[in-house]
Each structure stands twice: as structure tokens, then as C-alpha cells.
Design a protein around this motif. Structure first.
Motif, short mmCIF file in Angstrom:
data_model
loop_
_atom_site.label_atom_id
_atom_site.label_comp_id
_atom_site.label_asym_id
_atom_site.label_seq_id
_atom_site.Cartn_x
_atom_site.Cartn_y
_atom_site.Cartn_z
N SER A 211 -5.15 27.74 31.01
CA SER A 211 -6.43 28.36 31.39
C SER A 211 -7.07 27.62 32.56
CB SER A 211 -7.38 28.36 30.18
OG SER A 211 -6.84 29.08 29.11
N LEU A 212 -7.06 26.29 32.50
CA LEU A 212 -7.62 25.51 33.60
C LEU A 212 -6.81 25.70 34.88
CD1 LEU A 212 -8.48 22.17 31.71
CD2 LEU A 212 -10.07 23.92 32.55
N ALA A 213 -5.49 25.72 34.75
CA ALA A 213 -4.63 25.93 35.93
C ALA A 213 -4.88 27.30 36.55
CB ALA A 213 -3.16 25.78 35.53
N THR A 214 -5.09 28.31 35.69
CA THR A 214 -5.34 29.67 36.20
C THR A 214 -6.68 29.72 36.94
OG1 THR A 214 -4.10 30.61 34.35
CG2 THR A 214 -5.58 32.09 35.53
N LEU A 215 -7.69 29.03 36.40
CA LEU A 215 -9.00 28.99 37.08
C LEU A 215 -8.86 28.37 38.47
CD1 LEU A 215 -11.65 28.00 34.38
CD2 LEU A 215 -11.61 30.05 35.80
N LEU A 216 -8.11 27.28 38.57
CA LEU A 216 -7.92 26.62 39.87
C LEU A 216 -7.15 27.51 40.83
CD1 LEU A 216 -7.09 23.00 38.64
CD2 LEU A 216 -9.22 23.82 39.65
N GLU A 217 -6.10 28.17 40.35
CA GLU A 217 -5.29 29.04 41.20
C GLU A 217 -6.09 30.26 41.65
OE1 GLU A 217 -2.56 29.04 42.77
OE2 GLU A 217 -2.65 31.16 43.33
N LEU A 218 -6.92 30.77 40.74
CA LEU A 218 -7.73 31.95 41.07
C LEU A 218 -8.70 31.67 42.21
CD1 LEU A 218 -7.91 34.84 39.99
CD2 LEU A 218 -9.75 34.11 38.49
N HIS A 219 -9.10 30.42 42.34
CA HIS A 219 -10.01 30.07 43.43
C HIS A 219 -9.35 30.31 44.79
CE1 HIS A 219 -13.49 28.10 45.21
NE2 HIS A 219 -12.66 27.39 45.97
N ALA A 220 -8.03 30.16 44.82
CA ALA A 220 -7.30 30.40 46.08
C ALA A 220 -6.98 31.87 46.28
CB ALA A 220 -6.01 29.57 46.09
N SER A 221 -6.68 32.60 45.21
CA SER A 221 -6.25 33.99 45.36
C SER A 221 -7.41 34.98 45.39
CB SER A 221 -5.29 34.37 44.23
OG SER A 221 -5.93 34.23 42.98
N ASN A 222 -8.48 34.71 44.67
CA ASN A 222 -9.64 35.61 44.65
C ASN A 222 -10.89 34.76 44.45
OD1 ASN A 222 -11.60 37.55 44.29
ND2 ASN A 222 -10.36 38.83 42.93
N GLU A 223 -11.41 34.26 45.56
CA GLU A 223 -12.54 33.31 45.50
C GLU A 223 -13.79 33.94 44.90
OE1 GLU A 223 -13.32 31.47 49.21
OE2 GLU A 223 -14.90 30.15 48.42
N THR A 224 -13.99 35.23 45.17
CA THR A 224 -15.18 35.92 44.63
C THR A 224 -15.16 35.93 43.11
OG1 THR A 224 -15.25 37.35 46.59
CG2 THR A 224 -16.45 38.08 44.64
N LEU A 225 -14.01 36.32 42.53
CA LEU A 225 -13.91 36.35 41.07
C LEU A 225 -14.02 34.94 40.50
CD1 LEU A 225 -13.41 38.14 38.58
CD2 LEU A 225 -10.96 37.71 38.87
N SER A 226 -13.41 33.98 41.18
CA SER A 226 -13.49 32.59 40.72
C SER A 226 -14.93 32.10 40.70
CB SER A 226 -12.63 31.72 41.64
OG SER A 226 -12.80 30.36 41.31
N ASN A 227 -15.68 32.41 41.76
CA ASN A 227 -17.09 31.98 41.81
C ASN A 227 -17.91 32.65 40.71
OD1 ASN A 227 -16.59 30.34 43.99
ND2 ASN A 227 -17.12 31.91 45.50
N ARG A 228 -17.61 33.90 40.42
CA ARG A 228 -18.35 34.59 39.36
C ARG A 228 -18.00 34.03 37.97
NH1 ARG A 228 -18.03 40.94 41.26
NH2 ARG A 228 -19.55 40.78 42.97
N LEU A 229 -16.74 33.61 37.81
CA LEU A 229 -16.36 33.00 36.52
C LEU A 229 -17.12 31.71 36.28
CD1 LEU A 229 -12.49 33.60 36.40
CD2 LEU A 229 -14.15 34.40 34.72
N THR A 230 -17.41 30.99 37.37
CA THR A 230 -18.19 29.75 37.24
C THR A 230 -19.66 29.99 37.54
OG1 THR A 230 -17.60 29.22 39.53
CG2 THR A 230 -16.23 28.27 37.79
N GLY A 231 -20.04 31.28 37.67
CA GLY A 231 -21.43 31.63 37.91
C GLY A 231 -22.00 32.42 36.74
N ARG A 232 -22.06 33.76 36.91
CA ARG A 232 -22.69 34.56 35.87
C ARG A 232 -21.86 34.65 34.59
NH1 ARG A 232 -22.19 40.26 39.14
NH2 ARG A 232 -20.05 40.80 38.63
#
Length: 390
Positions: A211-232
Motif C-alpha cells: 500500500s505504501l509503495a503504491t502511494l509513492l508510485e501513484l505520485h509519479a503516475s497520477n499526481e492529482t489523485l496522489s495529492n487528493r489521497l493525502t488531502g481530502r
């Protein structure tokens, strides 16, 4: 507003399939890893007894989710089906093979067929959630174009898709191991309870790391979704992490109260966190969202009405099914069953008599059958007397 409601229903169906169907797939994975004949006999027997009465019902949620998706959001559905056609067909093929393997393994007496059906069940239980995960990964990474007309290998073979595929497999194994702890405890099989407790801890740690690795990878592939996962969506992510740590603590201390509920809640929170982060987009990275994905307003209203009806019709049925399974009332009696190692070890014979009560007395299902036959006989005799009086 109505589109958001249907979107929430779709997300609820996906979460339900992850909780129930996921545990089903995980059972197949532990069947594969149970080892040879002697070592794997007891866990395979427990897995088969636990899955058999409910596995068909668990896949109702997949059908429900697909129907909601293509009816309410056909534009998004069409794009996903075209882009990820290969993993979707492989996943569907796996679902079919898995059902065949589980159903026929215990019905055949030939050793070679036992092994073939066992291998079919176990390997398809591993591959199906992986390919389903790669499809979700393709959507989350924004790799599904809005006007897709042909399949794309790169969409579901990129790093995010593969990581989510492996995450699906480990989460299924985690849920299954936690559920099987309770099943072993109900049967007073302490060795199997410890066996699956160890595997639940390992699967939980692997799932957390993925799960942590996916969150880090998602930051590179879809920054908008990654920011929202750590936002709202951060409350969902944090709560899922806290619950995961709580489950690991309970497992390490050998406590099982609340394990099933907490583990299922943790997985559901991950699904809902993804949905909240992606909202209102149906296909991230495109203009396709809940408001313009296709279906007219009247169709969406009809889907909400059908969902409410289904809750009242299907909900009690599921509650009854799992209640009876929890009280071990759904065991079947029959001829001797073979439990073969799908990897080729010699099989062992497990008598259905082991599924009865102590000292060879009938189990709860046997007593219910007896009471039912007596009641049916009394009704028949009453009808005969009534017809004679006429």
C-alpha cells in the motif's frame, strides 16, 4: 446529485466484492501454498468447508458492480472495456476456471483429475485478483483514454497497475487468513487457528508495505489523485492504516475478538478513500465524470430505486446465509472426499463423517434435516386424514 448517489452505490458494491469475494480468492491462494499431502490436508479441508457454501453468493457483488457501471456510466465502461480488454478477459476466465475447479475437485474420484481441478482452483485464485487489480491500476493511473477504441498493453502493464495487482492478491490473502482464524476457532481446531494467525500477520505486513509503495508510485503516475489521497481522502487513508495496525496487534496478541470486522472495515476504507480522491472523475486524466458519463437522469433514478429494493430483498438473504454458515449448519454429507495437493503430492481421504458431531452423532444440519422430514411426514398424514373425512 443523483449521479453522485449512483457512484456511491457502485463504490459500495466494489467494497462488498473486495470484502467477500476477496476472501474467497485468498482462500484459493492459501490452498496453493498449503504444502504437500500431510502438511496441507487440514488447511485445505478448512478452506473448502468455509468457501463451498458461500462462494457463489460472494460473486453476486461483481455482477452487481458491472451492471451498475455499464448502465449508469456507459462512456466510462466502454473506455475501460476497450483499453483493458486483455486483463478483463483473463480475470473472467479465471473466475470461470476457479468455479469449475472448486466444484469438481470434490466430486471426482480419479487422482489425476483431483490434481488438475485443484491446480485450476488454486492458480486461478491467484491470477484473477491480480488481473482485476491491474485494471483498477490502469484507471487510477489515468491510463484509460475517454475515447478508447482498442486495447492497450501499456495501460495495465505499467508500474502502478502491476503494484495494485500485487496489492489485490496480498489483500485477498490477508482477508482470507483472518476469516479462517475464526472458522478454525469455531471448530475448536487450535493448531489451524495458530497456522492462519501467522499467515494473516505475514499477509498484513506485505499488504501494508505494498500500500505504501503504491502511494509513492501513484505520485509519479497520477499526481492529482496522489495529492487528493493525502488531502481530502486523508481521513480514510489514516483510519485504514490505524485499523491495519490494530488488527496486527490483535493477531500478535492472539486475540480474535473483532478481527473480521476490523479487517473488512480496513479494506472497505481503502476502497472508499480511492473513490473520494477520484471524485467526481470516472476516468482520471480525462473529462469523463459522474455528470457527463452517459446515462440519462431517469436511468439513474431507476438504478437507485432498484438498489433500495435489492437491499431489502438480498440483504436478509445474505444475513441468513452467513448466519447459517457461522453456526456450521451448511455442511454437506456425502461420500468420501479426496483432498489432493494441486502441485502433485499424494492425496488423503477425508471422510465426510468428520463433518459430523462428536461420537458419530449427526451435526446440526443432520438434526435439521430429521426435524424437517418429521414435519413433512406429519403434514402429509394430516392431509390424508382430511381427504378421508371428505
Amino acid at each position: 446529485m443523483i449521479a453522485a448517489t449512483v457512484g456511491a452505490i457502485l463504490l459500495a458494491a466494489i467494497a462488498a466484492y473486495a470484502i467477500f469475494g476477496g476472501a474467497d480468492f485468498g482462500g484459493g491462494l492459501w490452498d496453493l501454498l498449503a504444502g504437500g499431502d500431510v502438511r496441507g490436508r487440514a488447511p485445505r479441508r478448512l478452506i473448502e468447508e468455509s468457501i463451498t457454501p458461500v462462494w457463489e453468493a460472494n460473486h453476486v457483488w461483481l455482477v452487481f458492480a458491472l451492471v451498475i457501471f455499464w448502465t449508469a456510466f456507459p462512456t466510462g465502461f466502454s473506455a475501460v472495456m476497450n483499453t483493458a480488454a486483455v486483463p478483463l478477459w483473463l480475470a473472467l476466465f479465471g473466475v470461470v476456471l476457479r468455479g469449475i475447479g472448486l466444484a469438481f475437485r470434490k466430486e471426482t474420484a480419479r487422482l489425476s483429475l483431483q490434481r488438475a481441478f485443484g491446480a485450476m482452483f488454486a492458480f486461478s485464485s491467484l491470477l484473477t485478483p491480480f488481473f482485476m487489480g491491474t485494471v483498477i491500476g490502469a484507471i487510477a493511473a489515468g491510463s484509460v483514454p475517454a475515447n478508447a477504441t482498442h486495447l492497450s498493453l501499456s495501460a495495465w502493464t505499467q508500474a502502478t497497475s502491476l503494484l495494485i495487482g500485487f496489492l489485490f492478491v496480498s489483500a485477498c490473502a490477508y482477508l482470507a487468513a483472518v476469516y479462517l482464524i475464526e472458522e478454525a476457532a469455531r471448530r475448536d481446531e487450535d493448531r489451524l487457528r495458530r497456522y492462519f494467525t501467522l499467515r494473516a500477520i505475514v499477509a498484513g505486513v506485505v499488504t501494508g508495505a505494498l500500500s505504501l509503495a503504491t502511494l509513492l508510485e501513484l505520485h509519479a503516475s497520477n499526481e492529482t489523485l496522489s495529492n487528493r489521497l493525502t488531502g481530502r481522502a486523508l481521513p480514510f487513508v489514516v483510519l485504514a492504516g490505524v485499523i491495519g495496525l490494530a488488527v496486527l496487534g490483535l493477531l500478535a496478541s492472539r486475540r480474535r475478538q473483532g478481527l473480521r470486522v476490523l479487517s473488512a472495515l480496513g479494506v472497505a476504507l481503502v476502497v472508499w478513500g480511492w473513490g473520494v480522491a477520484q471524485y467526481p472523475a470516472v476516468l482520471p486524466g480525462t473529462s469523463v465524470n459522474l455528470g457527463n458519463a452517459g446515462a440519462p437522469n431517469s436511468t439513474l433514478v431507476a438504478l437507485v430505486v432498484i438498489f433500495v429494493i435489492a437491499v431489502f430483498l438480498v440483504g436478509p438473504s445474505f444475513a441468513l446465509l452467513f448466519s447459517m454458515q457461522g453456526r456450521l449448519l451448511l455442511r454437506s454429507d456425502g461420500p468420501t472426499m479426496l483432498v489432493a495437493d494441486p502441485l502433485g503430492a499424494e492425496p488423503s481421504r477425508v471422510s465426510r463423517g468428520q463433518q459430523r458431531g462428536p461420537s458419530g452423532t449427526p451435526g446440526p444440519g443432520g438434526w435439521l434435516t430429521l426435524v424437517g422430514l418429521l414435519a413433512a411426514g406429519a403434514i402429509v398424514r394430516a392431509l390424508e386424514r382430511r381427504s378421508q373425512r371428505r
